[in-house]
Design a protein around this motif. Structure first.
Motif, PDB file in Angstrom:
ATOM      1  N   ARG A  18      32.618  50.402  54.383  1.00 18.49           N
ATOM      2  CA  ARG A  18      33.245  49.263  54.021  1.00 18.49           C
ATOM      3  C   ARG A  18      32.141  48.051  54.237  1.00 18.49           C
ATOM      4  O   ARG A  18      32.217  47.123  53.651  1.00 18.49           O
ATOM      5  CB  ARG A  18      34.368  48.810  55.089  1.00 18.49           C
ATOM      6  CG  ARG A  18      35.513  49.614  54.888  1.00 18.49           C
ATOM      7  CD  ARG A  18      36.148  49.256  53.318  1.00 18.49           C
ATOM      8  NE  ARG A  18      36.333  48.013  52.985  1.00 18.49           N
ATOM      9  CZ  ARG A  18      37.537  47.403  53.468  1.00 18.49           C
ATOM     10  NH1 ARG A  18      38.386  47.786  54.358  1.00 18.49           N
ATOM     11  NH2 ARG A  18      37.532  45.915  53.182  1.00 18.49           N
ATOM     12  N   PHE A  28      41.345  47.938  41.574  1.00 21.92           N
ATOM     13  CA  PHE A  28      40.310  47.799  42.626  1.00 21.92           C
ATOM     14  C   PHE A  28      40.332  48.261  43.862  1.00 21.92           C
ATOM     15  O   PHE A  28      41.371  48.322  44.741  1.00 21.92           O
ATOM     16  CB  PHE A  28      39.740  46.317  42.744  1.00 21.92           C
ATOM     17  CG  PHE A  28      39.170  45.623  41.734  1.00 21.92           C
ATOM     18  CD1 PHE A  28      39.874  45.096  40.579  1.00 21.92           C
ATOM     19  CD2 PHE A  28      37.749  45.610  41.369  1.00 21.92           C
ATOM     20  CE1 PHE A  28      39.447  44.711  39.339  1.00 21.92           C
ATOM     21  CE2 PHE A  28      37.206  44.961  40.436  1.00 21.92           C
ATOM     22  CZ  PHE A  28      38.181  44.573  39.108  1.00 21.92           C
ATOM     23  N   GLY A  29      39.222  48.670  44.330  1.00 20.09           N
ATOM     24  CA  GLY A  29      38.972  49.242  45.986  1.00 20.09           C
ATOM     25  C   GLY A  29      38.966  47.986  46.715  1.00 20.09           C
ATOM     26  O   GLY A  29      38.682  46.824  46.219  1.00 20.09           O
ATOM     27  N   ASN A  30      38.517  48.137  48.054  1.00 21.39           N
ATOM     28  CA  ASN A  30      38.460  47.011  48.827  1.00 21.39           C
ATOM     29  C   ASN A  30      36.859  46.575  48.861  1.00 21.39           C
ATOM     30  O   ASN A  30      36.395  45.671  49.843  1.00 21.39           O
ATOM     31  CB  ASN A  30      39.126  47.347  50.400  1.00 21.39           C
ATOM     32  CG  ASN A  30      40.581  47.164  50.232  1.00 21.39           C
ATOM     33  OD1 ASN A  30      41.210  46.507  49.444  1.00 21.39           O
ATOM     34  ND2 ASN A  30      41.149  47.950  51.106  1.00 21.39           N
ATOM     35  N   GLU A  45      39.760  42.295  50.903  1.00 21.68           N
ATOM     36  CA  GLU A  45      40.519  43.260  50.135  1.00 21.68           C
ATOM     37  C   GLU A  45      39.897  42.971  48.622  1.00 21.68           C
ATOM     38  O   GLU A  45      39.470  42.031  48.340  1.00 21.68           O
ATOM     39  CB  GLU A  45      41.849  42.710  49.906  1.00 21.68           C
ATOM     40  CG  GLU A  45      42.671  43.104  51.368  1.00 21.68           C
ATOM     41  CD  GLU A  45      44.113  43.183  51.270  1.00 21.68           C
ATOM     42  OE1 GLU A  45      44.776  43.129  52.348  1.00 21.68           O
ATOM     43  OE2 GLU A  45      44.717  43.022  50.194  1.00 21.68           O
ATOM     44  N   GLY A  46      40.124  44.201  47.864  1.00 22.59           N
ATOM     45  CA  GLY A  46      39.896  44.121  46.452  1.00 22.59           C
ATOM     46  C   GLY A  46      40.805  43.086  45.910  1.00 22.59           C
ATOM     47  O   GLY A  46      41.844  43.181  46.152  1.00 22.59           O
ATOM     48  N   PRO A  47      40.579  42.775  44.542  1.00 18.31           N
ATOM     49  CA  PRO A  47      41.589  41.858  43.677  1.00 18.31           C
ATOM     50  C   PRO A  47      42.749  42.848  43.210  1.00 18.31           C
ATOM     51  O   PRO A  47      42.394  44.187  43.033  1.00 18.31           O
ATOM     52  CB  PRO A  47      40.568  41.789  42.426  1.00 18.31           C
ATOM     53  CG  PRO A  47      39.052  41.800  42.756  1.00 18.31           C
ATOM     54  CD  PRO A  47      39.165  42.868  43.878  1.00 18.31           C
ATOM     55  N   TYR A  73      43.973  37.979  38.457  1.00 18.52           N
ATOM     56  CA  TYR A  73      43.725  39.021  39.754  1.00 18.52           C
ATOM     57  C   TYR A  73      44.170  37.730  40.889  1.00 18.52           C
ATOM     58  O   TYR A  73      43.389  36.769  41.035  1.00 18.52           O
ATOM     59  CB  TYR A  73      42.963  39.645  39.667  1.00 18.52           C
ATOM     60  CG  TYR A  73      42.975  40.940  39.069  1.00 18.52           C
ATOM     61  CD1 TYR A  73      42.560  40.817  37.386  1.00 18.52           C
ATOM     62  CD2 TYR A  73      42.937  42.000  39.433  1.00 18.52           C
ATOM     63  CE1 TYR A  73      42.769  41.916  36.866  1.00 18.52           C
ATOM     64  CE2 TYR A  73      43.095  43.513  38.764  1.00 18.52           C
ATOM     65  CZ  TYR A  73      43.037  43.187  37.450  1.00 18.52           C
ATOM     66  OH  TYR A  73      43.032  44.577  36.668  1.00 18.52           O
ATOM     67  N   LEU A 121      32.125  46.257  44.440  1.00 16.13           N
ATOM     68  CA  LEU A 121      33.406  46.441  44.001  1.00 16.13           C
ATOM     69  C   LEU A 121      33.521  47.714  42.918  1.00 16.13           C
ATOM     70  O   LEU A 121      33.031  47.782  42.137  1.00 16.13           O
ATOM     71  CB  LEU A 121      34.418  45.600  43.423  1.00 16.13           C
ATOM     72  CG  LEU A 121      34.597  44.183  44.281  1.00 16.13           C
ATOM     73  CD1 LEU A 121      35.024  43.180  43.720  1.00 16.13           C
ATOM     74  CD2 LEU A 121      35.772  44.653  45.325  1.00 16.13           C
ATOM     75  N   LYS A 123      43.317  37.755  45.221  1.00 14.68           N
ATOM     76  CA  LYS A 123      42.565  38.472  46.288  1.00 14.68           C
ATOM     77  C   LYS A 123      42.510  37.901  47.375  1.00 14.68           C
ATOM     78  O   LYS A 123      42.216  36.599  47.595  1.00 14.68           O
ATOM     79  CB  LYS A 123      40.891  38.487  45.746  1.00 14.68           C
ATOM     80  CG  LYS A 123      39.760  39.224  46.647  1.00 14.68           C
ATOM     81  CD  LYS A 123      38.543  38.929  46.165  1.00 14.68           C
ATOM     82  CE  LYS A 123      37.531  40.019  47.084  1.00 14.68           C
ATOM     83  NZ  LYS A 123      37.675  39.721  48.134  1.00 14.68           N
TER      84      LYS A 123
END
Lengths: 113, 117
Positions: free
Chosen positions: B9, B108-110, A42-44, A36, B91, A38
């Motif tokens: 967030r 995945f989300g942020n 932000e998410g992976p 992954y 996450l 990243k």
């Protein structure tokens, strides 16, 4: 107990050259492996994966190699581009076992122009 | 495909307060996962759901943590009596089905960044 280990916290590579990121695992039951990527805030995001029945998987500039006997995998990026600068996580799971990804600590890759 | 959405967030709270985070997975995804990431570490598994059923909880998930997915769609993660050690990125991820060794298993989300002061 760190089952997936990335021993290099950071790596710096010149643009156009090859980037090689390494990952070791201890759990011999793992049979599927992923990388992954990243970016900050932000998410992976999924990059590339490999099953334990293979030793190589290629997708464009990205190639993952798996050495089961050494419990080692690596991600090769060639040629490296500035947009590849990110944190890269190695992850693994057991297809018939625990239904969860186990992640390494990550390697921060910086591509220098 | 609008992706996995997490709210808020960012969350700053004082020690001892309760906080709740929300995750909206990709609409047709049955599996929903919560992970926690601290500085310099990779994501650590907390728990996951298959539809509304919570199938596994990590020992990292103390009694102060509770997660729900009441209708098999969105999920909430609540932390009661927050401690400074709870400061982390939380996450959420979803997948269409079980991890079968095919393709990209988790989206995945942020994340929600929690800071406990």
């Amino acid at each position: 107990d760190q089952q997936v280990k990335q021993n290099s916290p950071s790596l710096s590579v010149q643009e156009g050259r090859i980037s090689i990121l390494n990952c070791d695992y201890t759990n011999s039951m793992f049979d599927y492996f992923l990388w992954y990527k990243k970016y900050p805030a932000e998410g992976p995001t999924f990059l590339i994966s490999i099953s334990s029945i293979k030793d190589k998987n290629e997708d464009g500039r990205f190639t993952v190699f798996l050495n089961k006997s050494a419990k080692h995998l690596s991600l090769h990026i060639v040629p490296s581009q500035p947009g590849d600068s990110a944190v890269y996580f190695c992850a693994a799971y057991e297809i018939q076992g625990a239904q969860k990804l186990v992640f390494g600590q990550g390697t921060r890759l910086t591509i220098n122009p | 495909d609008t992706g996995v959405s997490q709210n808020p967030r960012h969350k700053i709270t004082k020690r001892g307060q309760n906080v709740t985070f929300r995750c909206d997975p990709i609409s047709e995804h049955n599996r929903l996962y919560w992970y926690r990431q601290t500085l310099g570490q990779g994501p650590e598994f907390l728990t996951y759901f298959q539809n509304e059923a919570q199938l596994e909880k990590s020992r990292l998930l103390s009694d102060r943590f509770s997660a729900e997915r009441p209708k098999g769609s969105f999920s909430t993660l609540e932390i009661q009596r927050t401690e400074q050690g709870d400061s982390a990125m939380y996450l959420c991820a979803s997948s269409l089905e079980a991890l079968t060794g095919m393709g990209s298993p988790l989206h995945f989300g942020n994340g929600t960044r929690l800071t406990v002061t």
